[in-house]
Design a protein around this motif. Structure first.
Motif, mmCIF file in Angstrom:
data_model
loop_
_atom_site.group_PDB
_atom_site.id
_atom_site.type_symbol
_atom_site.label_atom_id
_atom_site.label_comp_id
_atom_site.label_asym_id
_atom_site.label_seq_id
_atom_site.Cartn_x
_atom_site.Cartn_y
_atom_site.Cartn_z
ATOM 1 N N ILE A 190 45.782 46.251 88.742
ATOM 2 C CA ILE A 190 45.894 46.166 90.197
ATOM 3 C C ILE A 190 47.375 46.173 90.573
ATOM 4 O O ILE A 190 48.189 45.482 89.928
ATOM 5 C CB ILE A 190 45.242 44.850 90.723
ATOM 6 N N ASP A 191 47.709 46.908 91.595
ATOM 7 C CA ASP A 191 49.116 47.039 92.015
ATOM 8 C C ASP A 191 49.572 45.761 92.733
ATOM 9 O O ASP A 191 49.196 45.523 93.879
ATOM 10 C CB ASP A 191 49.238 48.256 92.944
ATOM 11 N N HIS A 206 51.991 53.134 83.740
ATOM 12 C CA HIS A 206 51.408 53.622 85.000
ATOM 13 C C HIS A 206 50.460 54.805 84.745
ATOM 14 O O HIS A 206 49.310 54.811 85.180
ATOM 15 C CB HIS A 206 52.531 54.032 85.966
ATOM 16 N N GLU A 207 50.953 55.764 83.991
ATOM 17 C CA GLU A 207 50.176 56.976 83.738
ATOM 18 C C GLU A 207 48.966 56.689 82.838
ATOM 19 O O GLU A 207 47.879 57.238 83.052
ATOM 20 C CB GLU A 207 51.045 58.051 83.057
ATOM 21 N N SER A 208 49.153 55.819 81.830
ATOM 22 C CA SER A 208 48.034 55.586 80.904
ATOM 23 C C SER A 208 46.878 54.877 81.616
ATOM 24 O O SER A 208 45.713 55.133 81.312
ATOM 25 C CB SER A 208 48.481 54.829 79.651
ATOM 26 N N GLU A 215 38.038 56.050 87.808
ATOM 27 C CA GLU A 215 38.377 56.300 89.219
ATOM 28 C C GLU A 215 39.722 57.000 89.369
ATOM 29 O O GLU A 215 40.074 57.462 90.452
ATOM 30 C CB GLU A 215 38.378 54.989 90.009
ATOM 31 N N GLY A 216 40.508 57.025 88.291
ATOM 32 C CA GLY A 216 41.759 57.775 88.300
ATOM 33 C C GLY A 216 42.865 57.163 89.132
ATOM 34 O O GLY A 216 43.803 57.845 89.540
ATOM 35 N N ARG A 217 42.766 55.856 89.372
ATOM 36 C CA ARG A 217 43.803 55.211 90.179
ATOM 37 C C ARG A 217 43.968 53.749 89.769
ATOM 38 O O ARG A 217 43.074 53.167 89.148
ATOM 39 C CB ARG A 217 43.441 55.277 91.666
ATOM 40 N N ASP A 247 37.249 46.866 87.736
ATOM 41 C CA ASP A 247 38.309 47.616 87.059
ATOM 42 C C ASP A 247 38.218 49.132 87.237
ATOM 43 O O ASP A 247 38.860 49.871 86.493
ATOM 44 C CB ASP A 247 38.289 47.281 85.560
ATOM 45 N N GLY A 248 37.396 49.588 88.180
ATOM 46 C CA GLY A 248 37.270 51.043 88.372
ATOM 47 C C GLY A 248 36.756 51.750 87.127
ATOM 48 O O GLY A 248 36.926 52.959 86.975
#
Ligand code: NDP
Length: 254
Positions: A190-191, A206-208, A215-217, A247-248
């Motif tokens: 979570i940001d 960030h990318e991993s 959900e890709g985010r 957790d998407g």
């Protein structure tokens, strides 16, 4: 029947002055409960209180260091003084120090364990007595993907978050007869301020996370509002001792 009405109830959220704690507090406030948010940083309290009061409930900040037993008791006492009762406790305050296991000092180990795990135990002990007075309650403990997985840089953090899951099960069995349901939530990535620091310290994180999460985010704190509303409300009265990933899909991907 309205399973999602918290009018007249009072919730205490540790670390509710920002990040995931505020996201959870918003979910609970949206069902009508009054809120006490706790933390050490008074500067973050103003905007958080404004956000909660805009939802039409009463909200107050109590300054507390939840690693100190007397301050956990003081927090619950303050909530009773302010709003007359405590029905819901969210043990959300947390921290992380990222290093290889061989490099941690004993003090750093204790700092993470005390902030993430011991604090949740101490606040739960204090809240238990307040909840018994009102005939029951809801406790929500914040775990992590590190309750399930390991990472080289996260020995005390993963130990504390694994402990959150087992403490949740133990408390749930102990206090079921008092009509207190105790559950854990395991947020994905979570940001927040905590993970802004993680992204600076762990290269490629960030990318991993984006890649692994179906959900890709990354999540945002408001993604935690719904599970808090569910676990704080009558809708979850036969749910106890569980650990719910939010957790998407991070934890079910390869
Ligand atoms: P933040 O850093 O934004 O929030 C941490 C909160 O904890 C702050 O509000 C802070 O308030 C409070 N806090 C820390 N130490 C203490 C203390 N000793 N006494 C009282 N309050 C304290 O990070 P997050 O919102 O990300 O983290 C919230 C919880 O969610 C933590 O338990 C974290 O481990 C967990 N989590 C976070 C994930 C993420 O991806 N962000 C993933 C999984 C779990 P103050 O500074 O005012 O003391």
């Amino acid at each position: 029947m309205n399973l999602f009405n918290l009018t007249g109830k009072v919730a205490v959220v540790t670390g509710g002055n920002g990040g995931i704690g505020l996201g959870m507090a918003e979910g609970i406030a949206s069902l009508g409960a009054n809120l006490v948010i706790a933390g050490r940083n008074v500067d973050k309290a103003g905007p958080a209180l404004a956000t909660l009061r805009a939802l039409g409930v009463k909200a107050e900040f109590v300054s507390a260091d939840v690693t100190v037993k007397a301050q956990c008791q003081g927090l619950i006492d303050a909530a009773e003084r302010l709003f007359g009762r405590v029905d819901i406790l969210v043990n959300n305050a947390g921290t992380s120090i990222r290093k290889m296991p061989q490099d941690f000092t004993e003090e750093e180990w204790h700092q993470v364990m005390d902030t993430n795990l011991t604090s949740a135990f101490l606040c739960s002990q204090s809240a238990y007595h307040a909840m018994k007075k009102v005939g029951g309650g809801k406790m929500i403990n914040i775990g992590s993907m590190m309750s399930l997985f390991g990472a080289p840089y996260a020995t005390p953090y993963a130990s504390s978050k694994g402990g959150i899951v087992q403490m949740t099960r133990a408390l749930a069995t102990a206090w079921a007869k008092d009509n207190i349901q105790v559950n854990a939530v395991l947020p994905g990535w979570i940001d927040t301020d905590l993970t802004k620091r993680a992204r600076q310290q762990v290269s490629g994180l960030h990318e991993s996370v984006e890649k692994r999460t179906p959900e890709g985010r990354w999540g945002v704190p408001r993604d935690m509002s719904g599970v808090a509303a569910f676990l704080a409300s009558e809708a979850s009265n036969f749910v106890t001792g569980t650990a719910i990933p939010v957790d998407g899909g991070f934890s079910i991907g390869m």
